[in-house]
Motif scaffolding. Sequence first.
Motif, PDB file in Angstrom:
ATOM      1  N   GLN A   1      47.009  21.555  64.804  1.00 38.62           N
ATOM      2  CA  GLN A   1      48.252  22.195  64.378  1.00 38.62           C
ATOM      3  C   GLN A   1      49.387  21.195  64.247  1.00 38.62           C
ATOM      4  OE1 GLN A   1      49.248  26.032  66.072  1.00 38.62           O
ATOM      5  NE2 GLN A   1      51.383  25.446  66.256  1.00 38.62           N
ATOM      6  N   ASP A   2      49.514  20.278  65.210  1.00 34.57           N
ATOM      7  CA  ASP A   2      50.599  19.299  65.129  1.00 34.57           C
ATOM      8  C   ASP A   2      50.518  18.471  63.856  1.00 34.57           C
ATOM      9  OD1 ASP A   2      51.840  20.044  67.435  1.00 34.57           O
ATOM     10  OD2 ASP A   2      51.008  18.448  68.675  1.00 34.57           O
ATOM     11  N   PHE A   3      49.308  18.169  63.405  1.00 42.52           N
ATOM     12  CA  PHE A   3      49.137  17.351  62.210  1.00 42.52           C
ATOM     13  C   PHE A   3      49.530  18.147  60.961  1.00 42.52           C
ATOM     14  CE2 PHE A   3      46.842  15.173  65.378  1.00 42.52           C
ATOM     15  CZ  PHE A   3      46.640  13.861  64.975  1.00 42.52           C
TER      16      PHE A   3
ATOM     17  N   PHE B   1      55.363  10.893  70.922  1.00 44.58           N
ATOM     18  CA  PHE B   1      55.589  10.573  69.519  1.00 44.58           C
ATOM     19  C   PHE B   1      56.445  11.637  68.840  1.00 44.58           C
ATOM     20  CE2 PHE B   1      54.063  10.656  65.030  1.00 44.58           C
ATOM     21  CZ  PHE B   1      54.509   9.402  64.645  1.00 44.58           C
ATOM     22  N   LEU B   2      56.562  12.813  69.446  1.00 42.11           N
ATOM     23  CA  LEU B   2      57.261  13.930  68.824  1.00 42.11           C
ATOM     24  C   LEU B   2      58.637  14.117  69.447  1.00 42.11           C
ATOM     25  CD1 LEU B   2      54.302  16.493  68.623  1.00 42.11           C
ATOM     26  CD2 LEU B   2      55.177  15.003  66.808  1.00 42.11           C
ATOM     27  N   PHE B   3      59.648  14.241  68.600  1.00 44.50           N
ATOM     28  CA  PHE B   3      61.021  14.445  69.058  1.00 44.50           C
ATOM     29  C   PHE B   3      61.187  15.902  69.481  1.00 44.50           C
ATOM     30  CE2 PHE B   3      65.591  15.305  67.887  1.00 44.50           C
ATOM     31  CZ  PHE B   3      66.117  14.700  69.016  1.00 44.50           C
TER      32      PHE B   3
ATOM     33  N   PHE C   1      62.635   7.223  68.273  1.00 43.04           N
ATOM     34  CA  PHE C   1      63.120   6.362  69.350  1.00 43.04           C
ATOM     35  C   PHE C   1      63.195   7.105  70.677  1.00 43.04           C
ATOM     36  CE2 PHE C   1      66.757   4.986  71.918  1.00 43.04           C
ATOM     37  CZ  PHE C   1      66.448   3.658  72.142  1.00 43.04           C
ATOM     38  N   TRP C   2      63.701   8.335  70.665  1.00 36.71           N
ATOM     39  CA  TRP C   2      63.940   9.052  71.921  1.00 36.71           C
ATOM     40  C   TRP C   2      62.662   9.406  72.664  1.00 36.71           C
ATOM     41  CZ3 TRP C   2      68.643   8.290  73.361  1.00 36.71           C
ATOM     42  CH2 TRP C   2      69.630   8.108  72.393  1.00 36.71           C
ATOM     43  N   PRO C   3      61.690  10.051  72.033  1.00 34.75           N
ATOM     44  CA  PRO C   3      60.471  10.343  72.809  1.00 34.75           C
ATOM     45  C   PRO C   3      59.756   9.085  73.275  1.00 34.75           C
ATOM     46  CG  PRO C   3      60.136  10.842  70.478  1.00 34.75           C
ATOM     47  CD  PRO C   3      61.598  10.590  70.657  1.00 34.75           C
ATOM     48  N   LEU C   4      59.801   8.021  72.457  1.00 41.84           N
ATOM     49  CA  LEU C   4      59.157   6.783  72.877  1.00 41.84           C
ATOM     50  C   LEU C   4      59.922   6.124  74.028  1.00 41.84           C
ATOM     51  CD1 LEU C   4      58.098   5.319  69.415  1.00 41.84           C
ATOM     52  CD2 LEU C   4      56.603   6.205  71.220  1.00 41.84           C
ATOM     53  N   LEU C   5      61.237   6.249  74.016  1.00 37.50           N
ATOM     54  CA  LEU C   5      62.022   5.723  75.134  1.00 37.50           C
ATOM     55  C   LEU C   5      61.686   6.462  76.419  1.00 37.50           C
ATOM     56  CD1 LEU C   5      64.327   4.005  76.320  1.00 37.50           C
ATOM     57  CD2 LEU C   5      65.906   5.840  75.621  1.00 37.50           C
TER      58      LEU C   5
ATOM     59  N   GLU D   1      60.827  19.149  65.005  1.00 36.40           N
ATOM     60  CA  GLU D   1      61.794  18.055  64.964  1.00 36.40           C
ATOM     61  C   GLU D   1      62.944  18.360  64.005  1.00 36.40           C
ATOM     62  OE1 GLU D   1      59.438  14.005  65.977  1.00 36.40           O
ATOM     63  OE2 GLU D   1      58.725  15.026  64.177  1.00 36.40           O
ATOM     64  N   TYR D   2      62.648  19.042  62.911  1.00 38.22           N
ATOM     65  CA  TYR D   2      63.711  19.368  61.957  1.00 38.22           C
ATOM     66  C   TYR D   2      64.721  20.333  62.578  1.00 38.22           C
ATOM     67  CZ  TYR D   2      60.492  17.279  58.585  1.00 38.22           C
ATOM     68  OH  TYR D   2      59.665  16.424  57.926  1.00 38.22           O
TER      69      TYR D   2
END
Length: 513
Positions: A372-374, A117-119, A73-77, A33-34
């Motif tokens: 890994q994601d965590f 949940f992840l951008f 917001f974007w991935p949830l949208l 995401e960064y």
Amino acid sequence: MKSFRLLPALLALLRFATGYGLASRAYELHRDEYLYLDYGRHLAWGYLEVPPLTALQSWLTLALGGNWFWVKFWPLLWGSLTIYLVGRAVQRLGGGPWAVALAGLSYLLGAYARLNFLFQPNSFEVLAFTAVGYWLICYVQQPAPRWLYAIGAMLGLALLNKYSALFYIAALVAALLLTPLRRVLATRPFWLAVGLALLLWLPNLAWQIGHGLPVRHHMALLRESQLVHVSVAGFWQSQAIMNVLSLWVWVPGLLALLLSWRLQPYRALGLVYVAGLLLLTLLHGKDYYALGYYPLLLAAGAAWWQQWLSSRPRLGQVLRPALLGLPLALSLRILPLLFTTEPPAGMLALGARYQKLGVLRWEDGRDHPLPQDFADMLGWRELAAKTHAAYAALPAAAQGHTFILTDNYGQAGAINYYNRRHDLPPANSFNGSYLFWQPPTPPGGWQYILLVEEEPTPGLEKHFQTLQTVGEVRNPYARERGTRIRLGFQPDTAILAYTARRHRRELAAWGQF
């Protein structure tokens, strides 16, 4: 009847709300995401990792302040729109409210909970593939050109989002050729839709060609570092695990699309799955590349269950509540994996429970204490704060002559994100698109270099007047644990020349000259 039509929209609101409400704020943003957020500072028609659609979202996110809400917001949208289309697909396939709820619940409790949940570009890709399948259903029911144009536009956007959309397009064409829908390939609206998709993709395609097709080097790096660890057995095991709570929905959905006379007009949707998963298997694609192929199987499976149970009312009285209740009951055990409800210490304690599921296996092919994601969502704020503290302690006259160099894009992106409101020069890296964003050497050269290193490079001391460690990531759960920040004063010409040569060498590897 009105509430029936509103049910997909209610599912979309539920998807959006659970994304925020069930997330532990003990976690920070994800490593990737960064990087994607830094795209928003450098708008272009292409990047070394992915096409530019994510960059537009990043630019808007940063323009709105860049806080956690807008990043997510974007991935949830995109996830909310996906579940809405799943519900509408169920209705178009003849399913009622129970079937819509079954398909929606299956989506909510699948791997999409964490994906949305992840951008990252993945959520939009799932939405794009689902929308294309949904509009294909609409076209079968009402062969109007507008559905083909919508498909073309969405595929064009999908190509601006991720290059893996090419695999989906190949699978879609194969599926059309193998069904009576092949006749659409000879129509003028179909080719206009193809032209629309290509027109949307053209700026990025031109960027790729103009930059020597860096996508080839990106794929080579993926094969060497990550895809080499993907086995056929592991890939298919992951398919079952990611969708285990909806196994009794998507499997009947696939079989019904392929074999049922009632869903025969939509057989192409089942063949898209078969062709797409076959391609990913042969090319050793990552398991989550396939997630875009499942939502419409959920819709078909839910519609099939309702039709099958409608002729067996007594059995339906038992199975209808069971099919809804069973995934809810089973999800309680894996809820921390779906919605990041548990902080790191809690996840560590639960690690043994999930090891057999393979979720502790990282890209290196080995098991670790946390998924890994965590681990990739920890330690970044600490790294950024310690980097800023080291920079702020420098003499004011030297701050404009300080170069921040990191080992990877996550480090550079996190330092830039958390210090976006501070007087700190951008962090840089020889990793990925950061190669394009290196600052020019200031008059008088660099006086200080702040090095962010996963493992300190030996022998650098002789190239600086002084080189000292000024910080270290100590978060015990972070993948970046042990990353050190070293401050070098007065680098010599040898190290500056090496840095310039490495920059040129890395650019050349990507085809950038």
